[in-house]
Design an enzyme around this catalytic site. Structure first.
Site, PDB file in Angstrom:
ATOM      1  N   PRO A   1       0.856  -1.199   0.000  1.00  0.00           N
ATOM      2  CA  PRO A   1       0.000   0.000   0.000  1.00  0.00           C
ATOM      3  C   PRO A   1       0.890   1.246   0.000  1.00  0.00           C
ATOM      4  O   PRO A   1       1.910   1.283   0.698  1.00  0.00           O
ATOM      5  CB  PRO A   1      -0.798  -0.128   1.300  1.00  0.00           C
ATOM      6  CG  PRO A   1      -0.074  -1.125   2.141  1.00  0.00           C
ATOM      7  CD  PRO A   1       0.710  -1.999   1.213  1.00  0.00           C
ATOM      8  N   HIS A   2       0.511   2.252  -0.795  1.00  0.00           N
ATOM      9  CA  HIS A   2       1.374   3.435  -0.885  1.00  0.00           C
ATOM     10  C   HIS A   2       0.578   4.665  -1.272  1.00  0.00           C
ATOM     11  O   HIS A   2      -0.488   4.565  -1.880  1.00  0.00           O
ATOM     12  CB  HIS A   2       2.500   3.201  -1.894  1.00  0.00           C
ATOM     13  CG  HIS A   2       2.006   2.792  -3.245  1.00  0.00           C
ATOM     14  ND1 HIS A   2       1.692   1.496  -3.561  1.00  0.00           N
ATOM     15  CD2 HIS A   2       1.752   3.499  -4.371  1.00  0.00           C
ATOM     16  CE1 HIS A   2       1.289   1.423  -4.815  1.00  0.00           C
ATOM     17  NE2 HIS A   2       1.300   2.633  -5.336  1.00  0.00           N
ATOM     18  N   SER A   3       1.150   5.802  -0.939  1.00  0.00           N
ATOM     19  CA  SER A   3       0.474   7.067  -1.231  1.00  0.00           C
ATOM     20  C   SER A   3       1.435   8.225  -1.032  1.00  0.00           C
ATOM     21  O   SER A   3       2.414   8.109  -0.305  1.00  0.00           O
ATOM     22  CB  SER A   3      -0.704   7.218  -0.268  1.00  0.00           C
ATOM     23  OG  SER A   3      -1.298   8.469  -0.424  1.00  0.00           O
TER      24      SER A   3
END
Lengths: 117, 151
Positions: free
Chosen positions: B63-65
Site C-alpha cells: 500500500p502506498h500514497s
C-alpha cells in the site's frame, strides 16, 4: 461551505491529482509492476473533476489560484510545520496564523497554507 | 535505499487485522500522528486501493500514497501470521505488508525509486515460496528484508 471545509476538500483534490499523476507516470508501472486499469483511472478523473467543479463554484479565486500554483510547483497547498511553509521553507511572519474566515497563503511563495493538528 | 527507510519502531511483527481496512489502519497507527492526520492518510491509501489492490500476489502487499501529513518518506512493515484478505491479484491472503508514504513534493523521485526497491525485494521473497512470518524481533525482520535486497 466554510473555509475550513473548503480547505479540506482542496487537499482531497490535491491527493486525487497526485494519485492520478502517479498512476499515469510510465515509470510507475515499470518500477512497481502494478498496472492500473484505464477505466478505473477515468472513473477517478471524473470524481476529481466533479470535486473541482464544486470548489470552483464555491470559491473561484481560490480554486484558480490552486490550479496556477499546481502548474508552478506541482501542488497548490502545503502544510505549515513549526511556523514554516513546507513549500519554500520560509519562516512565516508571526502575523500569519490560521483563520476560519480566510484562506491563507505563504507571503513568500504564494502557496495555500494549511495547519493540521 | 531500503536500509535508510527501515526502522525498528515502524515494524509490526504480529498484525491483528483481518480485513483490508483494518490492515491499513493498523499500519497507519504505528506512525506518530494525530488522529486527524491518521484519518487523512488512511483515506489517501484507500483511494489508491480503489484503483486496484496493491496486493501484488504471493502473500505480499505494497500500500502506498503521497500525503500531506508526513514530513519525510516513510516506510512501515507489518507481518500477519494468519494473513489478511487484501483482494490481491492472485486471491491469496497477505502476510507481508510494506506501506510507503511520501510527501507531495518528493524530491528526486525518491518515492518511485523506493517503490521500485520494495517491489524488487518482494519479488525476491516471493520467489522463495513460503513467506517467513515468525520473527522474534524487528531487527530480525529488517535483516530478512535486507537479505533479499539485491540492488
Amino acid at each position: 461551505m466554510s473555509k475550513r471545509e473548503y480547505l479540506r476538500k482542496l487537499y482531497l483534490l490535491q491527493d486525487l491529482d497526485l494519485l492520478i499523476q502517479q498512476v499515469k507516470d510510465p515509470e510507475y508501472e515499470a518500477k512497481t509492476g502494478l498496472k492500473v486499469d484505464e477505466e478505473r483511472i477515468r472513473d477517478l478523473e471524473n470524481r476529481r473533476n466533479e470535486l473541482a467543479r464544486e470548489l470552483l463554484k464555491a470559491d473561484p479565486v481560490t480554486y484558480q489560484k490552486y490550479e496556477m500554483l499546481k502548474r508552478r510547483y506541482g501542488r497548490g497547498i502545503t502544510r505549515v510545520v513549526n511556523h514554516m511553509c513546507t513549500n519554500c521553507f520560509a519562516a512565516l511572519p508571526a502575523s500569519v496564523i490560521p483563520r476560519d474566515d480566510e484562506i491563507i497563503t505563504c507571503p513568500n511563495c504564494g502557496i495555500i497554507l494549511i495547519w493540521l493538528e | 535505499m531500503l536500509r535508510e527507510l527501515l526502522r525498528e519502531d515502524r515494524i509490526i511483527l504480529d498484525m491483528k487485522a483481518k480485513t483490508k481496512e483494518e490492515a491499513l489502519r493498523e499500519l497507519v497507527d504505528v506512525l506518530d500522528l494525530s488522529d486527524d492526520k491518521k484519518e487523512i492518510l488512511f483515506k489517501s491509501l484507500m483511494q489508491r486501493e480503489v484503483l486496484g489492490s496493491t496486493g501484488i500476489g504471493k502473500g505480499i502487499a505494497i500500500p502506498h500514497s503521497r500525503s500531506i501529513v508526513v514530513d519525510n518518506i516513510t516506510l512501515v512493515v507489518g507481518v500477519s501470521r494468519e494473513g489478511v484478505d487484501f483482494e490481491s491479484l492472485d486471491g491469496k491472503p497477505v502476510h507481508l505488508f510494506f506501506m510507503l508514504i511520501a510527501t507531495p513534493n518528493d524530491p528526486s523521485m525518491k518515492y518511485l525509486t523506493a517503490l521500485g526497491a520494495i517491489a524488487r525485494v518482494s519479488r525476491s521473497i516471493a520467489h522463495e515460496g513460503e513467506i517467513k512470518t515468525d520473527f522474534s524481533s524487528p531487527r530480525e525482520l529488517i535483516d530478512y528484508i535486507l537479505a533479499h535486497d539485491h540492488e
